[in-house]
Design an enzyme around this catalytic site. Structure first.
Site, PDB file in Angstrom:
ATOM      1  N   ARG A 233       0.841  -1.193   0.000  1.00  0.00           N
ATOM      2  CA  ARG A 233       0.000   0.000   0.000  1.00  0.00           C
ATOM      3  C   ARG A 233       0.880   1.248   0.000  1.00  0.00           C
ATOM      4  O   ARG A 233       1.914   1.295   0.677  1.00  0.00           O
ATOM      5  CB  ARG A 233      -0.900   0.032   1.244  1.00  0.00           C
ATOM      6  CG  ARG A 233      -2.143  -0.832   1.133  1.00  0.00           C
ATOM      7  CD  ARG A 233      -3.126  -0.325   0.079  1.00  0.00           C
ATOM      8  NE  ARG A 233      -4.326  -1.141  -0.027  1.00  0.00           N
ATOM      9  CZ  ARG A 233      -4.492  -2.151  -0.893  1.00  0.00           C
ATOM     10  NH1 ARG A 233      -3.530  -2.472  -1.729  1.00  0.00           N
ATOM     11  NH2 ARG A 233      -5.626  -2.823  -0.924  1.00  0.00           N
ATOM     12  N   GLU A 262      -3.842   7.511  -4.523  1.00  0.00           N
ATOM     13  CA  GLU A 262      -4.251   6.970  -5.825  1.00  0.00           C
ATOM     14  C   GLU A 262      -5.587   7.544  -6.274  1.00  0.00           C
ATOM     15  O   GLU A 262      -6.456   7.759  -5.439  1.00  0.00           O
ATOM     16  CB  GLU A 262      -4.356   5.440  -5.729  1.00  0.00           C
ATOM     17  CG  GLU A 262      -3.016   4.803  -5.471  1.00  0.00           C
ATOM     18  CD  GLU A 262      -3.111   3.286  -5.294  1.00  0.00           C
ATOM     19  OE1 GLU A 262      -4.158   2.703  -5.600  1.00  0.00           O
ATOM     20  OE2 GLU A 262      -2.125   2.706  -4.845  1.00  0.00           O
ATOM     21  N   HIS A 280      -1.285   0.383 -10.083  1.00  0.00           N
ATOM     22  CA  HIS A 280      -1.973  -0.562  -9.175  1.00  0.00           C
ATOM     23  C   HIS A 280      -2.597  -1.725  -9.970  1.00  0.00           C
ATOM     24  O   HIS A 280      -3.817  -1.907  -9.959  1.00  0.00           O
ATOM     25  CB  HIS A 280      -3.053   0.155  -8.339  1.00  0.00           C
ATOM     26  CG  HIS A 280      -3.417  -0.604  -7.084  1.00  0.00           C
ATOM     27  ND1 HIS A 280      -3.787   0.017  -5.912  1.00  0.00           N
ATOM     28  CD2 HIS A 280      -3.471  -1.942  -6.832  1.00  0.00           C
ATOM     29  CE1 HIS A 280      -4.070  -0.904  -4.996  1.00  0.00           C
ATOM     30  NE2 HIS A 280      -3.888  -2.107  -5.535  1.00  0.00           N
TER      31      HIS A 280
HETATM   32  P1  NAP Z   1      -1.193 -11.226   4.908  1.00  0.00           P
HETATM   33  O1  NAP Z   1      -1.134 -12.668   4.532  1.00  0.00           O
HETATM   34  O2  NAP Z   1      -2.091 -10.809   6.026  1.00  0.00           O
HETATM   35  O3  NAP Z   1       0.309 -10.757   5.212  1.00  0.00           O
HETATM   36  C1  NAP Z   1       0.609  -9.535   5.775  1.00  0.00           C
HETATM   37  C2  NAP Z   1       1.930  -9.669   6.515  1.00  0.00           C
HETATM   38  O4  NAP Z   1       2.297  -8.374   7.004  1.00  0.00           O
HETATM   39  C3  NAP Z   1       1.867 -10.615   7.693  1.00  0.00           C
HETATM   40  O5  NAP Z   1       2.886 -11.546   7.575  1.00  0.00           O
HETATM   41  C4  NAP Z   1       2.056  -9.721   8.913  1.00  0.00           C
HETATM   42  O6  NAP Z   1       2.824 -10.398   9.888  1.00  0.00           O
HETATM   43  C5  NAP Z   1       2.783  -8.518   8.346  1.00  0.00           C
HETATM   44  N1  NAP Z   1       2.456  -7.288   9.067  1.00  0.00           N
HETATM   45  C6  NAP Z   1       1.222  -6.790   9.330  1.00  0.00           C
HETATM   46  N2  NAP Z   1       1.317  -5.654  10.036  1.00  0.00           N
HETATM   47  C7  NAP Z   1       2.637  -5.414  10.213  1.00  0.00           C
HETATM   48  C8  NAP Z   1       3.371  -4.390  10.870  1.00  0.00           C
HETATM   49  N3  NAP Z   1       2.757  -3.388  11.509  1.00  0.00           N
HETATM   50  N4  NAP Z   1       4.715  -4.472  10.847  1.00  0.00           N
HETATM   51  C9  NAP Z   1       5.351  -5.495  10.224  1.00  0.00           C
HETATM   52  N5  NAP Z   1       4.708  -6.505   9.597  1.00  0.00           N
HETATM   53  C10 NAP Z   1       3.362  -6.455   9.590  1.00  0.00           C
HETATM   54  O7  NAP Z   1      -1.626 -10.330   3.676  1.00  0.00           O
HETATM   55  P2  NAP Z   1      -1.420 -10.622   2.113  1.00  0.00           P
HETATM   56  O8  NAP Z   1      -2.569 -11.391   1.606  1.00  0.00           O
HETATM   57  O9  NAP Z   1      -0.050 -11.126   1.899  1.00  0.00           O
HETATM   58  O10 NAP Z   1      -1.562  -9.112   1.547  1.00  0.00           O
HETATM   59  C11 NAP Z   1      -0.702  -8.096   1.987  1.00  0.00           C
HETATM   60  C12 NAP Z   1      -1.134  -6.745   1.467  1.00  0.00           C
HETATM   61  O11 NAP Z   1      -0.784  -6.622   0.095  1.00  0.00           O
HETATM   62  C13 NAP Z   1      -2.632  -6.451   1.467  1.00  0.00           C
HETATM   63  O12 NAP Z   1      -3.088  -6.045   2.756  1.00  0.00           O
HETATM   64  C14 NAP Z   1      -2.773  -5.356   0.445  1.00  0.00           C
HETATM   65  O13 NAP Z   1      -2.672  -4.090   1.053  1.00  0.00           O
HETATM   66  C15 NAP Z   1      -1.583  -5.595  -0.475  1.00  0.00           C
HETATM   67  N6  NAP Z   1      -2.019  -6.022  -1.823  1.00  0.00           N
HETATM   68  C16 NAP Z   1      -1.720  -5.256  -2.895  1.00  0.00           C
HETATM   69  C17 NAP Z   1      -2.105  -5.668  -4.164  1.00  0.00           C
HETATM   70  C18 NAP Z   1      -1.796  -4.861  -5.380  1.00  0.00           C
HETATM   71  O14 NAP Z   1      -2.514  -4.966  -6.355  1.00  0.00           O
HETATM   72  N7  NAP Z   1      -0.739  -4.067  -5.384  1.00  0.00           N
HETATM   73  C19 NAP Z   1      -2.827  -6.848  -4.325  1.00  0.00           C
HETATM   74  C20 NAP Z   1      -3.110  -7.602  -3.212  1.00  0.00           C
HETATM   75  C21 NAP Z   1      -2.692  -7.188  -1.962  1.00  0.00           C
HETATM   76  P3  NAP Z   1       2.627 -10.086  11.467  1.00  0.00           P
HETATM   77  O15 NAP Z   1       1.155 -10.163  11.736  1.00  0.00           O
HETATM   78  O16 NAP Z   1       3.442 -11.112  12.171  1.00  0.00           O
HETATM   79  O17 NAP Z   1       3.163  -8.710  11.663  1.00  0.00           O
HETATM   80  C1  8YV Z   2      -6.932  -4.633  -6.138  1.00  0.00           C
HETATM   81  C2  8YV Z   2      -5.555  -4.963  -4.013  1.00  0.00           C
HETATM   82  O1  8YV Z   2      -6.357  -3.534  -6.757  1.00  0.00           O
HETATM   83  O2  8YV Z   2      -6.398  -6.983  -3.125  1.00  0.00           O
HETATM   84  C3  8YV Z   2      -5.915  -5.881  -2.895  1.00  0.00           C
HETATM   85  O3  8YV Z   2      -5.692  -5.482  -1.734  1.00  0.00           O
HETATM   86  O4  8YV Z   2      -4.985  -3.951  -3.811  1.00  0.00           O
HETATM   87  C4  8YV Z   2      -5.857  -5.371  -5.415  1.00  0.00           C
HETATM   88  O5  8YV Z   2      -6.066  -6.714  -5.550  1.00  0.00           O
HETATM   89  C5  8YV Z   2      -8.134  -4.104  -5.493  1.00  0.00           C
HETATM   90  O6  8YV Z   2      -8.433  -4.478  -4.246  1.00  0.00           O
HETATM   91  C6  8YV Z   2      -9.315  -4.189  -6.426  1.00  0.00           C
HETATM   92  O7  8YV Z   2     -10.026  -3.014  -6.351  1.00  0.00           O
END
Ligand code: NAP
Ligand code: 8YV
Length: 314
Positions: A233, A262, A280
């Site tokens: 993010r 964004e 994104h």
């Molecule tokens: P997840 O499985 O919940 O993993 C998040 C990780 O972050 C966990 O291992 C957690 O470990 C760590 N974490 C959380 N808070 C923290 C903090 N304050 N300091 C350090 N580490 C921390 O989530 P995910 O499914 O991998 O997704 C992660 C994020 O990617 C989403 O929340 C979203 O914002 C982003 N994302 C972006 C896109 C895109 O299109 N660019 C798409 C999908 C997701 P601990 O709990 O041990 O801290």
């Molecule tokens: C998408 C994402 O851009 O899953 C997330 O957290 O950031 C992306 O997969 C979004 O959520 C779809 O609007």
């Protein structure tokens, strides 16, 4: 039998719009000529919200929907939803975890390759006719093989990134709040990790605790060979500090998929030659977005059939 009423505040993937239309009475808020009037007249009928496009769901909105039971988010990150406000009102919030891990990890690696090997710039060089006119594109100062990668947020997506990085013969470390049973080095602090690696991939959720975790001090610690990739993010990285670090070559380069405001991307980032900027698109393929859509519909179906959700976050 009357169908439950579902509010959709903003446009969503067509598979969700179609799926909701087949099952529910749908109120498409963004198309209403008078949104306030629609909420006043129909708010009490709404039993669920399906939300995407990072539309904000907060306490004042939920107060206008006294019979809503579930907010089903299209996306694994749910930073646009006030989960505390939902919990206080007994509303379940769901997200769409797991089904996008490979897509987002692929995008993170693509961003890293594009940044380190300047692949976007090299392609623009060819398209501008410069290869023929001026000769070979300059050699890149850095390479991907053997980089020391630190992952901020070794969760579902972080682990998929780590697996890919290993095949690129990178060493992998990570910082989470808690250590995991994984074969990667754990760093109890982000600063310690930043000092030890040359590549930092950000994939933590956006929230108050992660806001500006990557600041000027962390970027300074990453150092002049340092490459930052943010696929998590925008709020996690202090964008002003990042622009300064890129401009002064405190770090080497950055590849970004997400931004603080964004879809606004600061002109300074666009003007710099050591950035790769994606709009994104981390999960942005049809197959992956359809899988996310199925999870949104699955959460709504299970909620109405059994009174529980598949992937609740509260
Ligand atoms: P997840 O499985 O919940 O993993 C998040 C990780 O972050 C966990 O291992 C957690 O470990 C760590 N974490 C959380 N808070 C923290 C903090 N304050 N300091 C350090 N580490 C921390 O989530 P995910 O499914 O991998 O997704 C992660 C994020 O990617 C989403 O929340 C979203 O914002 C982003 N994302 C972006 C896109 C895109 O299109 N660019 C798409 C999908 C997701 P601990 O709990 O041990 O801290
Ligand atoms: C998408 C994402 O851009 O899953 C997330 O957290 O950031 C992306 O997969 C979004 O959520 C779809 O609007």
């Amino acid at each position: 039998m009357t169908r439950p009423t579902v509010l959709i505040p903003a446009p969503m993937h067509p598979s969700v719009l179609d799926g909701c239309a087949e099952r529910f009475e749908v109120l498409r808020l963004w198309e209403a000529p008078d949104r306030e009037a629609l909420l006043d007249e129909r708010g009490k009928d709404v039993r669920a919200i399906a939300v995407g496009s990072h539309a904000r769901i907060d306490g004042p909105l939920l107060d206008r929907l006294p019979n809503v039971g579930i907010v089903a988010n299209f996306g694994v990150g749910y930073d646009s939803i006030d989960v505390d406000a939902a919990t206080e009102r007994g509303v379940v919030v769901t997200n769409s975890p797991g089904v996008l891990d490979d897509e987002v990890a692929d995008t993170a690696l693509a961003l890293l390759l594009m940044t380190v090997r300047e692949l976007g710039r090299a392609e623009r060089y060819l398209r501008a006719g410069r290869w023929e006119a001026e000769g070979h594109y300059p050699l890149t100062p850095a390479t991907v093989t053997g980089r020391r990668l630190g992952i901020l947020g070794l969760g579902r997506i972080g682990e998929a990134i780590a697996q890919r990085a290993e095949t690129f013969r990178m060493t992998v470390g990570y910082h989470n709040r808690s250590e995991k049973d994984v074969p990667y080095r754990y760093y109890p602090t982000l600063l310690e990790m930043a000092r030890d690696v040359d590549t930092l991939v950000v994939v933590v959720p956006g929230n108050a605790a992660t806001r500006h975790l990557v600041d000027a001090e962390v970027l300074e610690a990453l150092g002049p060979d340092g490459v930052l990739v943010n696929i998590g993010r925008g709020s996690v990285v202090d964008e002003t500090a990042l622009i300064e670090a890129l401009r002064s070559r405190t770090i080497h380069a950055a590849g970004l998929d997400v931004y603080e405001e964004e879809p606004h991307v600061p002109q300074e980032l666009i003007d710099l030659d050591n950035t790769v900027l994606l709009p994104h698109v981390g999960s942005g393929s049809e197959p992956t977005r359809r899988a996310m859509g199925r999870l949104v519909l699955g959460n709504l179906d299970t909620w109405f059939a059994e009174g529980r959700a598949l992937t609740p976050v509260n």
